[in-house]
Write an enzyme that holds these catalytic residues in place. Structure first.
Site, PDB file in Angstrom:
ATOM      1  CB  CYS A 250      -0.909   0.021   1.226  1.00  0.00           C
ATOM      2  SG  CYS A 250      -1.920   1.513   1.323  1.00  0.00           S
ATOM      3  CG  ASN A 259      -2.191  -7.955  -1.815  1.00  0.00           C
ATOM      4  OD1 ASN A 259      -3.053  -7.521  -1.064  1.00  0.00           O
ATOM      5  ND2 ASN A 259      -1.662  -7.216  -2.788  1.00  0.00           N
TER       6      ASN A 259
END
Length: 309
Positions: A250, A259
């Site tokens: 992010c 992820n």
């Protein structure tokens, strides 16, 4: 898959939908520009591997996410298949109109469970961000679009620490009331553990949020992604967000690493006898191909293991 056997566990679904977020969430934090033709081929390869939901790009202003400045080019060049959904992240009404002009049929809005991240990511309070999303969701639904509502920082925030479940429930129920058709609960900095995952799911269902409308989105910062996903599946969730090769992060939360890798959870799901419709061999080939373009090895454990076998 593997030749190492399959055995089910009680309380798990027969099938799981993997929402592939690699082309948007996976690539958005890459500092080296990825050409549009590589992005288009990446998405096509993911579809060839069996994905039916591929988060494609974002209509956020290029100043905020330079990597996705070619969103319109990618969507124009993409050969969209009828059996595949290609969600696009939309921040405001202008972004929605751009998406509609390009024939997008699924969008997502990106909310926060915490004030600190809302101000950092959206330059607004939580309430102000929901106010901004309200006309976007309304217009999208009136146009017949499906709308996913992301809720970030659901279990922990780098500025605020642990996030209380009622705080997440408040944002989630407001997104549902605005018209979102799906919620994706984000462990943006990867601090969740299985017990807290189940506690939040219990709190949401107690607030009348249908478990079938909930997806989970885990980051593997502390190596908890697979355990958290399994806990969510045992609790009735059937949609999991993952990223090919474990790409992602992010840009507004430095403590957010990759992820949960698509290949890693696919190995687990196939070993449990759960259907996904995905081809592990093709996904490993795709992630290895993309890693070559990015100039580094894939962080996925399964990709690394199968490439060496």
């Amino acid at each position: 898959m593997t030749d190492y056997g399959t055995e089910r566990l009680p309380g798990l679904p027969e099938a799981v939908t993997i929402c592939e977020v690699g082309p948007r969430d996976g690539l958005q934090n890459e500092s080296t520009p990825v050409p549009a033709d590589v992005k288009v081929e990446f998405i096509e390869r993911l579809a060839d591997a069996g994905h039916t939901v591929i988060e494609t790009t974002s209509m956020v202003h290029p100043r905020w996410v330079p990597q996705l400045a070619d969103a319109e080019e990618v969507l124009r060049r993409l050969d969209r298949r009828p059996a595949v959904r290609y969600p696009v992240l939309v921040p405001n009404l202008r972004g929605l109109q751009r998406a509609l002009d390009l024939g997008v049929t699924d969008i997502a809005v990106f909310a926060s469970a915490t004030e600190s991240f809302a101000k950092t990511n959206l330059n607004r309070t939580v309430a102000e961000s929901l106010e901004m999303f309200a006309p976007v969701i309304t217009q999208a639904r009136e146009t017949g679009l499906q709308v996913r509502g992301y809720v970030s920082m659901c279990w922990g925030d780098p500025w605020e620490g642990a996030v209380p479940a009622p705080q997440v429930v408040d944002v989630a129920t407001k997104l549902i009331s605005l018209g979102c058709t799906e919620l994706s609960l984000g462990d943006t900095i990867g601090v969740a553990t299985p017990g807290r995952v189940v506690a939040l799911l219990n709190a949401l269902t107690a607030a009348s949020v249908p478990i079938g409308s909930i997806a989970v989105h885990f980051h593997d910062t502390y190596g908890q992604g697979l355990a958290n996903a399994l806990a969510a599946l045992q609790h009735g969730v059937t949609t999991v967000d993952t990223s090919a090769g474990g790409l992602g992060g992010c840009p507004y939360a430095n403590s957010a690493t990759g992820n949960l890798a698509t290949e890693d959870i696919l190995w687990q799901l196939e070993g449990l006898g759960i259907r996904t419709g995905l081809n592990l061999t093709k996904l490993v080939e795709t992630s290895s191909w993309l890693a070559g373009h990015l100039g580094r090895e894939s962080p996925s454990s399964v990709v690394r293991a199968l490439r060496k076998s």
